[in-house]
Design a protein around this motif. Structure first.
Motif, PDB file in Angstrom:
ATOM      1  N   ALA A 196       0.877  -1.244   0.008  1.00 44.59           N
ATOM      2  CA  ALA A 196       0.013  -0.007   0.063  1.00 44.59           C
ATOM      3  C   ALA A 196       1.030   1.263  -0.129  1.00 44.59           C
ATOM      4  CB  ALA A 196      -0.933  -0.236   1.211  1.00 44.59           C
ATOM      5  N   ASP A 197       1.836   1.171   0.640  1.00 43.26           N
ATOM      6  CA  ASP A 197       2.893   2.347   0.952  1.00 43.26           C
ATOM      7  C   ASP A 197       3.353   2.686  -0.496  1.00 43.26           C
ATOM      8  OD1 ASP A 197       2.278   2.863   3.600  1.00 43.26           O
ATOM      9  OD2 ASP A 197       4.046   1.776   4.324  1.00 43.26           O
ATOM     10  N   GLU A 198       4.000   1.526  -0.984  1.00 43.50           N
ATOM     11  CA  GLU A 198       4.402   1.400  -2.453  1.00 43.50           C
ATOM     12  C   GLU A 198       3.565   2.213  -3.486  1.00 43.50           C
ATOM     13  OE1 GLU A 198       6.460  -1.465  -5.745  1.00 43.50           O
ATOM     14  OE2 GLU A 198       7.064  -1.859  -3.506  1.00 43.50           O
ATOM     15  N   ARG A 199       2.329   1.702  -3.527  1.00 46.66           N
ATOM     16  CA  ARG A 199       1.286   2.167  -4.551  1.00 46.66           C
ATOM     17  C   ARG A 199       0.937   3.699  -4.205  1.00 46.66           C
ATOM     18  NH1 ARG A 199      -2.399  -1.655  -3.594  1.00 46.66           N
ATOM     19  NH2 ARG A 199      -3.275  -0.675  -1.890  1.00 46.66           N
ATOM     20  N   ARG A 200       0.786   4.117  -2.829  1.00 47.91           N
ATOM     21  CA  ARG A 200       0.526   5.446  -2.676  1.00 47.91           C
ATOM     22  C   ARG A 200       1.665   6.249  -2.876  1.00 47.91           C
ATOM     23  NH1 ARG A 200      -2.016   4.475   3.429  1.00 47.91           N
ATOM     24  NH2 ARG A 200      -3.988   4.128   2.768  1.00 47.91           N
ATOM     25  N   THR A 201       2.893   5.884  -2.782  1.00 46.71           N
ATOM     26  CA  THR A 201       3.949   6.901  -3.335  1.00 46.71           C
ATOM     27  C   THR A 201       4.090   7.036  -4.833  1.00 46.71           C
ATOM     28  OG1 THR A 201       5.508   5.910  -1.493  1.00 46.71           O
ATOM     29  CG2 THR A 201       6.477   6.621  -3.562  1.00 46.71           C
ATOM     30  N   ALA A 202       3.752   5.754  -5.603  1.00 49.86           N
ATOM     31  CA  ALA A 202       3.599   5.842  -7.029  1.00 49.86           C
ATOM     32  C   ALA A 202       2.586   6.836  -7.420  1.00 49.86           C
ATOM     33  CB  ALA A 202       3.432   4.624  -7.936  1.00 49.86           C
ATOM     34  N   LEU A 203       1.380   6.835  -6.706  1.00 51.31           N
ATOM     35  CA  LEU A 203       0.091   7.784  -7.198  1.00 51.31           C
ATOM     36  C   LEU A 203       0.520   9.062  -6.711  1.00 51.31           C
ATOM     37  CD1 LEU A 203      -2.688   8.108  -7.535  1.00 51.31           C
ATOM     38  CD2 LEU A 203      -3.161   7.388  -5.102  1.00 51.31           C
ATOM     39  N   LEU A 204       1.195   9.180  -5.504  1.00 50.35           N
ATOM     40  CA  LEU A 204       1.726  10.601  -5.351  1.00 50.35           C
ATOM     41  C   LEU A 204       2.444  11.052  -6.342  1.00 50.35           C
ATOM     42  CD1 LEU A 204       2.062  10.547  -1.382  1.00 50.35           C
ATOM     43  CD2 LEU A 204       0.409  11.757  -2.534  1.00 50.35           C
ATOM     44  N   ARG A 205       3.448  10.422  -6.999  1.00 48.51           N
ATOM     45  CA  ARG A 205       4.437  10.799  -8.019  1.00 48.51           C
ATOM     46  C   ARG A 205       3.609  11.041  -9.191  1.00 48.51           C
ATOM     47  NH1 ARG A 205       6.990   6.345  -8.261  1.00 48.51           N
ATOM     48  NH2 ARG A 205       6.242   5.722 -10.346  1.00 48.51           N
ATOM     49  N   ILE A 206       2.706  10.362  -9.590  1.00 48.13           N
ATOM     50  CA  ILE A 206       1.953  10.592 -10.742  1.00 48.13           C
ATOM     51  C   ILE A 206       1.307  11.699 -10.663  1.00 48.13           C
ATOM     52  CG2 ILE A 206      -0.080   9.878 -12.190  1.00 48.13           C
ATOM     53  CD1 ILE A 206       0.876   6.822 -11.669  1.00 48.13           C
ATOM     54  N   ARG A 207       0.517  11.987  -9.517  1.00 41.79           N
ATOM     55  CA  ARG A 207      -0.394  13.103  -9.621  1.00 41.79           C
ATOM     56  C   ARG A 207       0.596  14.286  -9.144  1.00 41.79           C
ATOM     57  NH1 ARG A 207      -5.635  13.663 -10.267  1.00 41.79           N
ATOM     58  NH2 ARG A 207      -5.434  15.110  -8.714  1.00 41.79           N
ATOM     59  N   ARG A 208       1.857  14.353  -8.734  1.00 41.14           N
ATOM     60  CA  ARG A 208       2.785  15.391  -8.777  1.00 41.14           C
ATOM     61  C   ARG A 208       3.224  15.868 -10.144  1.00 41.14           C
ATOM     62  NH1 ARG A 208       5.421  14.147  -4.418  1.00 41.14           N
ATOM     63  NH2 ARG A 208       7.042  12.539  -5.403  1.00 41.14           N
ATOM     64  N   GLU A 209       3.485  14.836 -10.956  1.00 43.49           N
ATOM     65  CA  GLU A 209       4.088  15.145 -12.170  1.00 43.49           C
ATOM     66  C   GLU A 209       3.048  15.615 -13.087  1.00 43.49           C
ATOM     67  OE1 GLU A 209       5.554  11.272 -13.303  1.00 43.49           O
ATOM     68  OE2 GLU A 209       7.524  11.557 -12.002  1.00 43.49           O
ATOM     69  N   ARG A 210       1.799  14.947 -13.014  1.00 38.37           N
ATOM     70  CA  ARG A 210       0.516  15.302 -13.743  1.00 38.37           C
ATOM     71  C   ARG A 210      -0.737  15.647 -13.047  1.00 38.37           C
ATOM     72  NH1 ARG A 210       0.586  10.466 -17.737  1.00 38.37           N
ATOM     73  NH2 ARG A 210       1.195   9.388 -15.947  1.00 38.37           N
ATOM     74  N   PRO A 211      -0.704  16.791 -12.317  1.00 39.35           N
ATOM     75  CA  PRO A 211      -1.662  17.083 -11.394  1.00 39.35           C
ATOM     76  C   PRO A 211      -3.155  17.052 -12.096  1.00 39.35           C
ATOM     77  CG  PRO A 211      -0.586  18.969 -11.848  1.00 39.35           C
ATOM     78  CD  PRO A 211       0.132  18.031 -12.477  1.00 39.35           C
ATOM     79  N   LYS A 212      -3.263  17.190 -13.191  1.00 35.85           N
ATOM     80  CA  LYS A 212      -4.661  17.337 -13.722  1.00 35.85           C
ATOM     81  C   LYS A 212      -5.157  16.068 -14.353  1.00 35.85           C
ATOM     82  CE  LYS A 212      -4.584  22.174 -14.687  1.00 35.85           C
ATOM     83  NZ  LYS A 212      -5.454  23.210 -15.014  1.00 35.85           N
TER      84      LYS A 212
END
Length: 171
Positions: free
Chosen positions: A11-27
């Motif tokens: 879950a932590d790995e998935r959340r980290t990846a999700l945060l990275r994606i949303r930071r790179e492409r916020p929309k």
């Protein structure tokens, strides 16, 4: 049922990846295939996990800030113990050091913010000021409590301007 260490790590790995994606492409919408490919069953599940990840990061940051503050306060307290006796005895240089240390502690701990005051209007909102006359503004100051005046009558006060229409013009 509590998640196992392995499930929590995933879950932590998935959340980290999700945060990275949303930071790179916020929309990027949560239903985008790149986000769902992380293992989310729906955009709602991804959104919920995203906000959980943000909250978790916020809590960790708050813990780190608290630990930093405690460490800095210990250092500043040790410096105060060193310089305060000399400052009390009249050493100007030590007094300057103590003052700087105390200022730093106040800033670090947010003590200066506690000293700020604000005048607020009805319901805690802003003070309503429309084209008031000078007399009305002085009455507002008296009502709020002017720190420089001790319930003194100000010239042009509504109570003593000599006319009944309360427009402050004495006519």
């Amino acid at each position: 049922m509590a998640a196992s260490k392995e499930q929590q790590a995933e879950a932590d790995e998935r959340r980290t990846a999700l945060l990275r994606i949303r930071r790179e492409r916020p929309k990027l919408p949560f239903h985008h295939p790149d986000i769902l490919a992380l293992g989310y069953t729906s955009d709602g599940a991804a959104r919920k996990d995203f906000y959980r990840a943000l909250e978790s990061r916020r809590k960790k940051l708050a813990i780190e800030v608290t630990a930093y503050r405690e460490e800095q306060n210990e250092i500043l307290d040790a410096l105060l113990e060193t310089h305060l006796p000399s400052a009390i005895e009249g050493d100007i240089k030590a007094s300057e050091h103590v003052l700087k240390i105390l200022e730093r502690q106040a800033k670090l701990n947010g003590w200066e913010e506690a000293l700020k005051a604000e005048l607020s209007g009805p319901g805690g909102g802003p003070v309503p000021i429309r084209g008031e006359t000078l007399a009305e503004l002085r009455n507002l100051i008296r009502t709020a409590g002017d720190p420089d005046e001790e319930d003194d009558d100000l010239p042009g006060d509504l109570e003593d301007d000599g006319d009944a229409d309360d427009d402050g013009d004495n006519a």
